[in-house]
Design a protein around this motif. Structure first.
Motif, PDB file in Angstrom:
ATOM      1  N   PHE A   1      -1.572 -28.808 -15.694  1.00  0.00           N
ATOM      2  CA  PHE A   1      -0.553 -29.847 -15.559  1.00  0.00           C
ATOM      3  C   PHE A   1       0.197 -29.709 -14.226  1.00  0.00           C
ATOM      4  O   PHE A   1       0.376 -30.674 -13.487  1.00  0.00           O
ATOM      5  CB  PHE A   1       0.394 -29.745 -16.762  1.00  0.00           C
ATOM      6  CG  PHE A   1       1.718 -30.412 -16.595  1.00  0.00           C
ATOM      7  CD1 PHE A   1       1.814 -31.799 -16.599  1.00  0.00           C
ATOM      8  CD2 PHE A   1       2.881 -29.660 -16.439  1.00  0.00           C
ATOM      9  CE1 PHE A   1       3.045 -32.422 -16.449  1.00  0.00           C
ATOM     10  CE2 PHE A   1       4.111 -30.275 -16.287  1.00  0.00           C
ATOM     11  CZ  PHE A   1       4.195 -31.656 -16.287  1.00  0.00           C
ATOM     12  N   ALA A   2       0.601 -28.454 -13.902  1.00  0.00           N
ATOM     13  CA  ALA A   2       1.353 -28.227 -12.659  1.00  0.00           C
ATOM     14  C   ALA A   2       0.508 -28.576 -11.436  1.00  0.00           C
ATOM     15  O   ALA A   2       1.010 -29.068 -10.439  1.00  0.00           O
ATOM     16  CB  ALA A   2       1.821 -26.772 -12.584  1.00  0.00           C
TER      17      ALA A   2
ATOM     18  N   TYR B   1      -0.472 -25.588 -18.932  1.00  0.00           N
ATOM     19  CA  TYR B   1       0.596 -25.763 -17.958  1.00  0.00           C
ATOM     20  C   TYR B   1       0.070 -25.688 -16.529  1.00  0.00           C
ATOM     21  O   TYR B   1       0.445 -26.487 -15.667  1.00  0.00           O
ATOM     22  CB  TYR B   1       1.707 -24.726 -18.156  1.00  0.00           C
ATOM     23  CG  TYR B   1       2.821 -24.917 -17.146  1.00  0.00           C
ATOM     24  CD1 TYR B   1       3.711 -25.976 -17.281  1.00  0.00           C
ATOM     25  CD2 TYR B   1       2.944 -24.098 -16.027  1.00  0.00           C
ATOM     26  CE1 TYR B   1       4.704 -26.198 -16.345  1.00  0.00           C
ATOM     27  CE2 TYR B   1       3.929 -24.314 -15.084  1.00  0.00           C
ATOM     28  CZ  TYR B   1       4.811 -25.364 -15.257  1.00  0.00           C
ATOM     29  OH  TYR B   1       5.788 -25.598 -14.306  1.00  0.00           O
ATOM     30  N   GLN B   2      -0.813 -24.701 -16.275  1.00  0.00           N
ATOM     31  CA  GLN B   2      -1.349 -24.569 -14.916  1.00  0.00           C
ATOM     32  C   GLN B   2      -2.089 -25.830 -14.496  1.00  0.00           C
ATOM     33  O   GLN B   2      -1.964 -26.287 -13.362  1.00  0.00           O
ATOM     34  CB  GLN B   2      -2.283 -23.359 -14.830  1.00  0.00           C
ATOM     35  CG  GLN B   2      -1.543 -22.030 -14.824  1.00  0.00           C
ATOM     36  CD  GLN B   2      -2.396 -20.901 -15.351  1.00  0.00           C
ATOM     37  OE1 GLN B   2      -3.600 -20.854 -15.135  1.00  0.00           O
ATOM     38  NE2 GLN B   2      -1.777 -19.994 -16.068  1.00  0.00           N
TER      39      GLN B   2
ATOM     40  N   ARG C   1       0.752 -32.009 -10.426  1.00  0.00           N
ATOM     41  CA  ARG C   1       2.068 -32.418  -9.918  1.00  0.00           C
ATOM     42  C   ARG C   1       2.321 -31.915  -8.496  1.00  0.00           C
ATOM     43  O   ARG C   1       3.387 -32.118  -7.952  1.00  0.00           O
ATOM     44  CB  ARG C   1       3.183 -31.914 -10.842  1.00  0.00           C
ATOM     45  CG  ARG C   1       3.129 -32.526 -12.226  1.00  0.00           C
ATOM     46  CD  ARG C   1       3.223 -34.056 -12.154  1.00  0.00           C
ATOM     47  NE  ARG C   1       3.206 -34.687 -13.461  1.00  0.00           N
ATOM     48  CZ  ARG C   1       2.098 -35.026 -14.118  1.00  0.00           C
ATOM     49  NH1 ARG C   1       0.905 -34.757 -13.606  1.00  0.00           N
ATOM     50  NH2 ARG C   1       2.164 -35.624 -15.286  1.00  0.00           N
ATOM     51  N   GLU C   2       1.355 -31.214  -7.929  1.00  0.00           N
ATOM     52  CA  GLU C   2       1.517 -30.753  -6.540  1.00  0.00           C
ATOM     53  C   GLU C   2       1.331 -31.928  -5.599  1.00  0.00           C
ATOM     54  O   GLU C   2       0.349 -32.650  -5.716  1.00  0.00           O
ATOM     55  CB  GLU C   2       0.438 -29.704  -6.209  1.00  0.00           C
ATOM     56  CG  GLU C   2       0.852 -28.302  -6.519  1.00  0.00           C
ATOM     57  CD  GLU C   2      -0.228 -27.293  -6.153  1.00  0.00           C
ATOM     58  OE1 GLU C   2      -0.913 -27.499  -5.133  1.00  0.00           O
ATOM     59  OE2 GLU C   2      -0.376 -26.320  -6.902  1.00  0.00           O
ATOM     60  N   PRO C   3       2.264 -32.119  -4.671  1.00  0.00           N
ATOM     61  CA  PRO C   3       2.046 -33.182  -3.701  1.00  0.00           C
ATOM     62  C   PRO C   3       0.767 -32.885  -2.917  1.00  0.00           C
ATOM     63  O   PRO C   3       0.508 -31.732  -2.569  1.00  0.00           O
ATOM     64  CB  PRO C   3       3.270 -33.119  -2.789  1.00  0.00           C
ATOM     65  CG  PRO C   3       4.141 -32.049  -3.310  1.00  0.00           C
ATOM     66  CD  PRO C   3       3.472 -31.345  -4.436  1.00  0.00           C
TER      67      PRO C   3
ATOM     68  N   SER D   1       5.893 -26.306 -25.283  1.00  0.00           N
ATOM     69  CA  SER D   1       4.878 -26.989 -26.072  1.00  0.00           C
ATOM     70  C   SER D   1       3.506 -26.923 -25.413  1.00  0.00           C
ATOM     71  O   SER D   1       2.598 -27.614 -25.802  1.00  0.00           O
ATOM     72  CB  SER D   1       5.302 -28.443 -26.265  1.00  0.00           C
ATOM     73  OG  SER D   1       5.662 -28.986 -25.011  1.00  0.00           O
ATOM     74  N   MET D   2       3.403 -26.073 -24.381  1.00  0.00           N
ATOM     75  CA  MET D   2       2.121 -26.000 -23.676  1.00  0.00           C
ATOM     76  C   MET D   2       1.661 -24.554 -23.597  1.00  0.00           C
ATOM     77  O   MET D   2       2.478 -23.647 -23.505  1.00  0.00           O
ATOM     78  CB  MET D   2       2.305 -26.497 -22.238  1.00  0.00           C
ATOM     79  CG  MET D   2       2.084 -27.968 -22.051  1.00  0.00           C
ATOM     80  SD  MET D   2       2.210 -28.366 -20.302  1.00  0.00           S
ATOM     81  CE  MET D   2       3.827 -29.076 -20.273  1.00  0.00           C
ATOM     82  N   SER D   3       0.372 -24.358 -23.580  1.00  0.00           N
ATOM     83  CA  SER D   3      -0.142 -23.016 -23.329  1.00  0.00           C
ATOM     84  C   SER D   3      -0.152 -22.816 -21.812  1.00  0.00           C
ATOM     85  O   SER D   3      -0.153 -23.785 -21.067  1.00  0.00           O
ATOM     86  CB  SER D   3      -1.556 -22.896 -23.883  1.00  0.00           C
ATOM     87  OG  SER D   3      -2.441 -23.619 -23.045  1.00  0.00           O
ATOM     88  N   PRO D   4      -0.152 -21.537 -21.355  1.00  0.00           N
ATOM     89  CA  PRO D   4      -0.177 -21.317 -19.901  1.00  0.00           C
ATOM     90  C   PRO D   4      -1.325 -22.065 -19.220  1.00  0.00           C
ATOM     91  O   PRO D   4      -1.138 -22.620 -18.139  1.00  0.00           O
ATOM     92  CB  PRO D   4      -0.341 -19.804 -19.786  1.00  0.00           C
ATOM     93  CG  PRO D   4       0.281 -19.266 -21.023  1.00  0.00           C
ATOM     94  CD  PRO D   4      -0.005 -20.276 -22.091  1.00  0.00           C
TER      95      PRO D   4
END
Lengths: 164, 339
Positions: A24-25, A21-22, A28-30, A15-18
């Protein structure tokens, strides 16, 4: 990402475009503690320099060397220490803690060469050790030489004195 | 039998008649140590190179799996296997020793389930009586090939994963005692544009989600069908992302227990492995060692193992390419699936 319906189509595909997503990711990186890393690099890097200074003082006072003569054997001792620590598998563990603190001093350079030599020993002395020893350190030599070349030209043009 | 778009239903009920999981010393210090058949104390296994050590792990695991399933090496029709090395040398060289007809596969860390799915399909379609599936990895060979020399002092970021030293092998047969391989869903390559080779969890999570959703779409079942869904090696970062993506896609993962092999292998407190474990040997040894043991003890009866792989090469990421990823799912069940 193209949504292609296949099968029953009960659950939605991505449900996300690349791009989304990038982004978003990334969130989420510590996080890496830059401040903590700087402090640790300062302490360990500083400790290595203090050790170097102590070794130099030993050469000056015990071997009665002039300070400028004592620097070469000092570097050699630091390199040997680094090579030994690399060979017994300790240096990489120090580095995980110290970061730049153990990478920047001459011990880090020795570690990069020694680790590459050890790693490629199984491929032979010439193509393995010889060919790969500068795998990581090579770029330091290349760009160090390039930088020295430009500094040399600047020195020639502006002739600011200093040692010849 | 094809189910839906990209899945196979193994309606002739192939059986895992024997499996072996062998690991290295660091994995032996982790919480799953008791579930592995052999824990080696020496990372080199007495060999003179890391590569030989990896291949040795695989050969040992293969021999042990053969022994456990009570057959002879000669009766094995095909070995389906792969690993992380360039030209999958660990598997090919082990196949040279084993002298078994060999089908080499590569799916990076997803190789464990890719090989099992193919082996099960061969047996299910009566193309083989006995098929062996294998996957292995070695921390030092993977470090050497994909990252830096093992002893090089570089600081790993918190997203980095630690490649497992281990080999997992299973023997799939037409009938016998053991859990059934009931179905498989083969994934497609998903690339969401992540370029950081030290953050493979984030790169692989979309592939895992894609394959898992495809599995349930193809079989028209709910996640609650399984006692456990386990991904291969997303580790902390990728696992959290996958969970969020399920939520976003309104996929009811909460119906079941969802775990990740990469988070089960090591003790985060004691072993300091950053995000967790990775490597083809990770999902292979966790599945064939730990999960099959729990299935034997009936703690688990239906599991779905979704092995994830990052299909990058040292050249591709140095050239700035993004990381294409894949995931393959295989279901293992104690009872025959009723269709």
């Amino acid at each position: 990402m193209a949504v292609k319906s296949a099968g029953g189509g009960k659950y939605r595909k991505m449900s996300m475009s690349p791009k989304e997503y990038q982004a978003f990711a990334k969130t989420r990186e510590p996080s890496r503690s830059i401040f903590g890393n700087c402090i640790r690099a300062f302490i360990i890097g500083g400790a290595i320099c203090v050790l170097g200074q102590a070794i130099q003082q030993l050469f000056i006072h015990l071997a009665h060397m002039k300070p400028e003569d004592a620097s070469n054997p000092t570097v050699a001792v630091l390199i040997i220490i680094s090579v030994i620590l690399t060979s017994i598998g300790v240096y990489d563990k120090i580095a995980q803690f110290a970061g730049a603190g153990s990478a920047v001093p001459v011990t880090g350079f020795a570690n990069s060469m020694c680790s590459a030599a050890l790693e490629h020993r199984s491929e032979g002395l010439v193509l393995g050790v010889g060919g790969n020893m500068f795998k990581l350190a090579g770029s330091v030599i290349v760009y160090g030489t390039v930088a020295a070349f430009f500094v040399g030209i600047a020195h020639l043009i502006f002739g600011t004195g200093g040692a010849h | 039998m094809l189910k839906g778009h990209q899945s196979w239903l193994f309606d002739n009920n192939p059986v895992i008649s024997g499996a072996a999981a062998i690991v290295g010393p660091f994995e032996g210090q982790g919480p799953l140590a008791q579930d592995f058949d052999i824990v080696h104390g020496d990372l080199r296994l007495g060999q003179d190179s890391w590569e030989k050590a990896e291949r040795m792990l695989l050969e040992e695991a293969a021999n042990l799996a053969i022994e456990k399933s009570g057959i002879t090496k000669e009766s094995i029709n095909f070995l389906v296997g792969g690993d992380l090395m360039n030209q999958i040398i660990s598997s090919t060289f082990a196949a040279r020793t084993l002298q078994v007809p060999y089908i080499g596969v590569f799916g990076a860390c997803s190789t464990s389930m890719e090989s099992l799915a193919i082996a099960a399909n061969l047996v299910n379609s009566r193309s083989a009586k006995y098929a062996m599936a294998s996957a292995c990895s070695h921390n030092a060979t993977a470090e050497k090939q994909f990252r830096y020399p093992t002893e090089y002092g570089s600081q790993k970021p918190p997203t980095a994963q630690f490649s497992v030293t281990g080999a997992g092998v299973s023997i799939v047969t037409q009938q016998g005692k053991g859990p059934h391989v009931t179905s498989a869903t083969m994934g497609r390559v998903v690339d969401m544009g992540i370029t950081d080779p030290f953050n493979m969890g984030a790169a692989m999570a979309p592939a895992a989600v894609d394959t898992i959703q495809a599995h349930f779409r193809d079989f028209k079942i709910e996640p609650g069908y399984y006692d456990l869904i386990v991904t291969g090696d997303l580790s902390k970062v990728g696992y959290a992302i996958a969970n969020e993506m399920f939520e976003k896609n309104k996929f009811p993962i909460q119906q079941t227990v969802y775990k990740d092999c990469g988070m089960m292998m090591y003790d985060y407190e004691k072993q300091k492995v950053q995000a967790g474990a990775s490597g083809a040997g990770c999902s292979a040894t966790v599945t064939y060692g730990h999960l099959l043991r729990r299935m034997r003890e009936k703690e688990l009866n239906r599991i779905l193992v979704v092995a994830t792989g990052a299909l990058l090469s040292p050249i591709s990421y140095q050239q700035g390419e993004t990381i294409p990823c894949i995931a393959h799912a295989v279901s293992i069940e104690n009872e025959v699936r009723q269709t």
